[in-house]
Scaffold this active site. Structure first.
Site, PDB file in Angstrom:
ATOM      1  N   GLU A  25       1.152  -1.075   0.494  1.00  0.00           N
ATOM      2  CA  GLU A  25       0.087   0.369   0.073  1.00  0.00           C
ATOM      3  C   GLU A  25       0.433   1.443   0.201  1.00  0.00           C
ATOM      4  OE1 GLU A  25      -1.266   1.821   3.407  1.00  0.00           O
ATOM      5  OE2 GLU A  25      -1.025  -0.303   4.515  1.00  0.00           O
ATOM      6  N   LYS A  86      -5.522  10.527   0.966  1.00  0.00           N
ATOM      7  CA  LYS A  86      -5.816   9.628   1.633  1.00  0.00           C
ATOM      8  C   LYS A  86      -6.794   8.925   0.759  1.00  0.00           C
ATOM      9  CE  LYS A  86      -6.510   7.356   5.609  1.00  0.00           C
ATOM     10  NZ  LYS A  86      -6.666   7.905   7.555  1.00  0.00           N
ATOM     11  N   VAL A 106      -4.963  -0.146   3.168  1.00  0.00           N
ATOM     12  CA  VAL A 106      -6.174  -1.232   3.461  1.00  0.00           C
ATOM     13  C   VAL A 106      -6.871  -1.303   2.131  1.00  0.00           C
ATOM     14  CG1 VAL A 106      -6.028  -3.138   4.567  1.00  0.00           C
ATOM     15  CG2 VAL A 106      -4.490  -1.853   5.467  1.00  0.00           C
ATOM     16  N   ASP A 138     -15.897   5.707  14.600  1.00  0.00           N
ATOM     17  CA  ASP A 138     -14.905   5.198  13.575  1.00  0.00           C
ATOM     18  C   ASP A 138     -14.774   3.606  13.745  1.00  0.00           C
ATOM     19  OD1 ASP A 138     -12.502   5.327  12.415  1.00  0.00           O
ATOM     20  OD2 ASP A 138     -12.075   6.864  13.834  1.00  0.00           O
ATOM     21  N   SER A 140     -13.280   1.299  10.627  1.00  0.00           N
ATOM     22  CA  SER A 140     -11.656   1.612   9.577  1.00  0.00           C
ATOM     23  C   SER A 140     -12.507   1.615   8.089  1.00  0.00           C
ATOM     24  CB  SER A 140     -10.508   0.984   9.925  1.00  0.00           C
ATOM     25  OG  SER A 140     -10.306   1.044   7.679  1.00  0.00           O
ATOM     26  N   ALA A 141     -13.184   1.467   6.834  1.00  0.00           N
ATOM     27  CA  ALA A 141     -13.350   0.835   5.513  1.00  0.00           C
ATOM     28  C   ALA A 141     -12.628  -0.673   5.751  1.00  0.00           C
ATOM     29  CB  ALA A 141     -13.037   2.409   4.977  1.00  0.00           C
ATOM     30  N   ASP A 142     -11.348  -0.695   6.092  1.00  0.00           N
ATOM     31  CA  ASP A 142     -10.660  -1.842   6.105  1.00  0.00           C
ATOM     32  C   ASP A 142     -11.637  -2.646   6.606  1.00  0.00           C
ATOM     33  OD1 ASP A 142      -8.408   0.085   5.447  1.00  0.00           O
ATOM     34  OD2 ASP A 142      -7.378  -0.279   7.447  1.00  0.00           O
ATOM     35  N   LYS A 159      -3.697  -1.919  15.940  1.00  0.00           N
ATOM     36  CA  LYS A 159      -2.802  -1.058  16.570  1.00  0.00           C
ATOM     37  C   LYS A 159      -3.293  -1.307  17.729  1.00  0.00           C
ATOM     38  CE  LYS A 159      -2.095   1.501  13.507  1.00  0.00           C
ATOM     39  NZ  LYS A 159      -1.882   0.991  12.258  1.00  0.00           N
TER      40      LYS A 159
END
Ligand code: PSU
Ligand code: MN
Length: 302
Positions: A25, A86, A106, A138, A140-142, A159
């Site tokens: 990425e 981003k 990602v 929140d 992540s779209a990952d 993380k």
């Protein structure tokens, strides 16, 4: 290939000859690490993939074109550039239509890798469910991408700036297998241990390749998370990172940072609070993941 995608010459050759390819990425380069460590890491990671028998394909969008494989000059551009978007899934059409330059997260990297026919992708860590979900919402779209796009993501887990138990719960809901490599515990990026047992454990690249073949040949679409613990000599102790993470989270709240800016801000603050130790760990683990990614891609090509 799609009219939106450009293959680097080396990647096109690899496809033609059936050589293994590993996707990488670009958000980690443009938004995840400072210059010049980001450039050095991006170059080293590509070399790690080559040293382990595969061809690297760093993915990004340039002038609205989806690039599968970057030239050395393009890699440098993404490391130095300051006006680089981003891009997660939602942003790809904007970047194409407006002919922008964008680094892929990602989620966006998985999409472009799948469209190009690459099954293995190595990165640092995946996004996840953020702490204090009830007030931030929140996620992540990952994670959503992992639920539907058939690419294996080799990472060092999620993380500790995230809520790891909730991230694992959400991956289960989305039907995403989470495999720990050579260990029982899901790694937490900077630290070898997260306190959470991984749902699955596999011990060799060959076993992982067989697992991926079973999933996708049976028609079970979607991604797979392969959690590779960070190298022990560079990994941090939980106590060394906890305070840095807590301070960074308080700062983010105070400055009202939200949306796509949260993760880059937290990474940068954690690096400052740990006096660069977290960055060293980050570099070592991305390289470690690139090596494993290449070994898996080689095993799949057999
Ligand atoms: N992990 C890192 N460095 C990074 C990221 C993750 O070690 O730069 C990036 C990845 O591109 C990941 C993104 O997809 O952060 C997640 O951002 P968000 O939390 O905004 O979904
Ligand atoms: Mn987010």
């Amino acid at each position: 290939m799609s009219e939106f995608i450009d293959l680097a010459p080396e990647v096109a050759e690899a496809f033609a000859s059936g050589a293994p390819v590993v996707a990488l990425e670009s958000t980690i380069i443009s938004h995840g690490m400072p210059y010049p460590q980001n450039l050095e890491t991006a170059q080293a990671v590509e070399q790690d993939v080559r040293d382990n028998g595969a061809i690297p394909a760093t993915i990004a969008v340039i002038g609205g074109r989806c690039k599968i494989g970057l030239s050395p000059a393009e890699l440098e551009y993404f490391a130095k550039g300051s006006d680089i978007l981003k891009l997660s899934r939602r942003d790809i059409p904007y970047a194409i239509a407006k002919k922008c330059d964008g680094a892929t997260t990602v989620s966006a990297t998985m999409i472009l890798a799948e469209k190009a026919g690459i099954k293995v992708f190595a990165t640092g860590g995946i996004g996840g469910v953020h702490r204090e979900l009830a007030t931030s919402f929140d996620i992540s779209a990952d994670l959503t991408e992992l639920g539907k796009t058939s690419v294996a993501v080799v990472c060092a887990g999620a993380k500790a700036i995230l809520d790891i138990p909730m991230t694992l719960e959400h991956l289960e809901t989305l039907g995403v297998p989470v495999i720990a490599y050579g260990t029982d515990e899901f790694p937490a990026f900077y630290t070898v241990k997260s306190g959470q047992k991984a749902p699955l454990r596999l011990d060799t690249p060959g076993e992982i390749a067989a697992f991926l073949a079973s999933k996708w040949e049976f028609g079970l679409e979607g991604g797979v998370v392969i959690g590779n613990p960070p190298p022990a000599d560079k990994a941090l102790a939980l106590e060394a990172i906890e305070h840095a993470i807590d301070s960074a989270l308080v700062e983010a709240k105070g400055l009202n940072i939200h949306g796509r800016d949260v993760t880059p801000f937290l990474l940068q603050r954690v690096t400052q609070h740990t006096k660069g130790k977290s960055l060293e760990a980050n570099i070592a683990l991305v390289r470690n993941n690139a090596r494993l990614g290449a070994q898996i891609a080689v095993a799949m090509a057999k």
